[in-house]
Design a protein around this motif. Structure first.
Motif: not given
Length: 82
Positions: A55-67, A73-75
């Motif tokens: 789960r931590n890997v997936l969250v970090m991956q999503a954060l990296k893609e968002a950055a 993406i908040a909208r």
């Protein structure tokens, strides 16, 4: 009179501190309960720990893609409004 007031206020302070320590000693778990709590922590279960790592890997991956994107993406989902 000033000395009496100092003695009384010092005594009251010591009493309050003693009461706080006494309540903390009553509330804090004993050694046996502490061992039981540590044994039942999620980190002690290897399957649960692996799920947490994934789960931590997936969250970090999503954060990296968002950055890396300029979309807000908040909208919501999708790109910029057309």
């Amino acid at each position: 009179m000033s000395a009496m007031r100092t003695i009384l206020s010092s005594g009251a302070l010591v009493a309050v501190l003693g009461l706080g320590y006494g309540m903390w000693a009553i509330i804090s778990p004993g050694e046996e309960r502490r061992r039981e709590l540590i044994k039942n922590l999620p980190e002690s279960n290897p399957v649960r720990m692996e799920e947490t790592r994934r789960r931590n890997v997936l969250v970090m991956q999503a954060l990296k893609e968002a950055a890396e994107t300029s979309d807000n993406i908040a909208r919501g989902f999708g790109g910029p409004p057309k």
